[in-house]
Scaffold this active site. Structure first.
Site, PDB file in Angstrom:
ATOM      1  N   HIS A 264     -20.582  33.083  14.699  1.00 50.71           N
ATOM      2  CA  HIS A 264     -20.225  32.465  13.407  1.00 50.71           C
ATOM      3  C   HIS A 264     -20.051  30.945  13.521  1.00 50.71           C
ATOM      4  O   HIS A 264     -19.192  30.361  12.866  1.00 50.71           O
ATOM      5  CB  HIS A 264     -18.940  33.090  12.830  1.00 50.71           C
TER       6      HIS A 264
ATOM      7  N   ASN B 126     -18.095  40.765   6.498  1.00 47.28           N
ATOM      8  CA  ASN B 126     -19.498  40.348   6.539  1.00 47.28           C
ATOM      9  C   ASN B 126     -20.137  40.677   5.194  1.00 47.28           C
ATOM     10  O   ASN B 126     -19.538  41.367   4.366  1.00 47.28           O
ATOM     11  CB  ASN B 126     -20.248  41.118   7.639  1.00 47.28           C
TER      12      ASN B 126
ATOM     13  N   TYR C 188     -10.322  37.577  18.155  1.00 44.29           N
ATOM     14  CA  TYR C 188     -10.360  36.405  17.256  1.00 44.29           C
ATOM     15  C   TYR C 188      -9.247  35.419  17.610  1.00 44.29           C
ATOM     16  O   TYR C 188      -9.477  34.226  17.764  1.00 44.29           O
ATOM     17  CB  TYR C 188     -10.260  36.854  15.788  1.00 44.29           C
TER      18      TYR C 188
END
Ligand code: NDP
Length: 502
Positions: free
Chosen positions: A56, A129, A339
């Site tokens: 990303h 997404n 993350y």
């Protein structure tokens, strides 16, 4: 009154006397070490880049709000969802996944759809997404999967064989591959696509009852995609086209919006559901679990500074608020770690205190110090818990209700009565139009033709397993022997892998 001109200063606030000529001994030089302004300026420039996101990396963002439009308090006690008409500030970031920071927005790739809700009880992030499913269901496979979408370790080129090798050795990817190679893999821009949580999450209410939920943000601009030729042309003409589109739409007052539809299942319904409700490679069919509208997302303000607000924005699926929690979806479990960990690496241990990431409510905790500590660092208050000096106390009502777990601790192979092919087949047979199918086959064959023949055969057999027509058309498009593909499709995955090993 004329606006007072700001004085240019160093980073330490002292006035800069001249920013065009370095301080030299004689003319032309050499330059003196004592030109401290030059040293500071170059030193900062040398450190301008931070690590790009490993996935990303290329993205665009915007501010806006989320408004609740239905009473959903029987499902969740999340404060920001507690009242019809309630609005919560949101920051959204859209992205491609596999490319680098400078890659083209029109690449065939899933699009990230990440939302940060600045609620009164802390930040809630939804890191979705534009596709309702994902390629793999176990996070142990994630680094390998991403490696195959990036560059070959030797040539540093995108490598079609390694791309399809991994996918054909991982048939659970087929559903997502089918979406990716439809024209939804090249959305016209970020405004004309949906966003999905993909994972199943848990909502729980004031009574401690819980529900399994999926989020679907449906674009109010309508779905629009690029076909293969359009995407190729746009990549050359304007690699930043989707970033530009989002920025210009908001600048021009055309605020993009999405309707939030939820699918909600009780635990009892989940036990009986014909698909594994926690398998991220599968959807819940709409006819089985009817989605209903609960809110609306509107983006109405562009960032003023890209780096501060978009590049430094850090989303994590681990950022829950009371009333929302994780499910046992294995891929989600892996992301709960990854993350936050990636942001610690990318932005440092205090990344949550950067203005774009900082919650709007007060942060009261016992974490202290670390690189780039912002604010008063807790002042002279206690830095340990428990303490008897009036430090912050936990709120026992904020936690998730206890839940049952059972079974053996082991590396469990995925065993479930539903296969990896049916839903992809349904998409091909039941949902796609003739034009969608034509584009899908063309998009696949023009890409897969660059892989090694044995990998073409293996992947075609997998398409065939989803739907014989699907596999046949791919095989024909690749000039493969259709009978051979049919035979391969009749094999188990193990046999198929063995037969196509060389
Ligand atoms: P439905 O037949 O009720 O609806 C079809 C769904 O597919 C719609 O949500 C539509 O999105 C979406 N869709 C249309 N074209 C494509 C495409 N090329 N790629 C991906 N999605 C597309 O769906 P079912 O629930 O019966 O599921 C059938 C199949 O539809 C699934 O196997 C899955 O592949 C796909 N799908 C299902 C979703 C779900 O949550 N159930 C969500 C998205 C796709 P839109 O309304 O935005 O046009």
């Amino acid at each position: 009154m004329a606006e007072e001109k700001k004085i240019y200063t160093t980073g330490f606030g002292t006035p800069v006397d001249n920013d065009q000529n370095s301080k030299t001994a004689g003319n032309p030089g050499p330059i003196l070490m004592q030109d401290t302004h030059l040293l500071e300026k170059l030193g900062h420039f040398d450190r301008e880049r931070i690590p790009e996101r490993v996935v990303h990396a290329k993205g665009a963002g915007a501010h806006g709000y989320f408004e609740v439009t239905a009473d959903i308090t029987k499902y969740t006690k999340a404060k920001f969802l507690s009242k019809i008409g309630k609005r919560t500030e949101v920051f959204a970031r859209f992205s491609t996944v596999g490319g680098e920071r400078g890659s083209a927005d029109a690449e065939r790739d899933p699009r990230g759809f990440a939302l940060k809700f600045y609620t009164e009880e802390g930040n809630y992030d939804m890191t979705g997404n534009n596709t309702p499913v994902f390629f793999i269901r176990d996070p142990l496979k994630f680094p390998d999967f991403i490696h195959t979408q990036k560059r070959h370790p030797g040539s540093n080129l995108k490598d079609t064989s390694m791309f399809w090798d991994f996918l054909s050795l991982t048939p659970e990817s087929l559903h997502q591959v089918t979406i990716l190679f439809s024209d939804r893999g090249t959305p016209r821009n970020f405004r004309h696509m949906n966003g999905y949580s993909s994972h199943t999450f848990k909502w729980y209410n004031e009574k401690g009852e819980y529900f399994w939920v999926k989020y679907h943000f449906k674009t109010e601009q309508g779905i629009q995609n690029l076909n293969r030729d359009e995407a190729t042309e746009i990549k050359g003409k304007d690699p930043d086209h989707a970033t530009r589109d989002l920025f210009e739409a908001i600048e021009g007052g055309k605020y993009p919006s999405w309707k939030l539809e939820m699918q909600i299942m009780t635990p009892k319904e989940a036990e009986k559901y014909r698909f594994d409700p926690f398998d991220v490679t599968k959807v819940w069919f709409h006819a089985d679990v009817k989605p209903f509208t609960v809110g609306r997302l509107v983006l109405n303000r562009n960032p003023k500074n890209y780096f501060a607000e978009v590049e430094q924005a850090a989303f994590s699926p681990a950022n829950f608020v009371s009333g929302i929690a994780a499910s046992s979806d294995k891929l989600l479990q892996g992301r709960l770690f990854s993350y936050h960990d990636a942001h610690l690496h990318r932005l440092g241990p205090n990344y949550h205190l950067l203005p774009i990431n900082r919650p709007k409510n007060a942060v009261n905790y016992y974490q202290r110090d670390g690189y780039m500590t912002y604010g008063d660092n807790g002042g002279n208050g206690p830095n340990y818990y428990p303490n008897s000096f009036g430090g912050p106390e936990p709120n026992q009502n904020a936690g998730e209700p206890p839940f049952e777990v059972s079974g053996q601790a082991a590396r469990q192979p995925y065993i479930h009565p539903n296969d990896d092919f049916f839903q992809a087949g349904e998409l091909y047979r039941r949902v796609m139009t003739d034009e969608d199918r034509d584009h899908l086959i063309g998009n696949i064959t023009t890409h897969l033709c660059n892989a090694l023949k044995r990998i073409q055969l293996r992947q075609s057999a997998i398409f065939y397993k989803a739907d014989p027509e699907y596999g046949t058309r791919v095989a024909k498009g690749l000039d493969l022997d259709v009978n051979k593909v049919k035979k391969l499709a009749e094999m188990s995955q193990e046999e198929l892998v063995k037969t196509t090993a060389k």
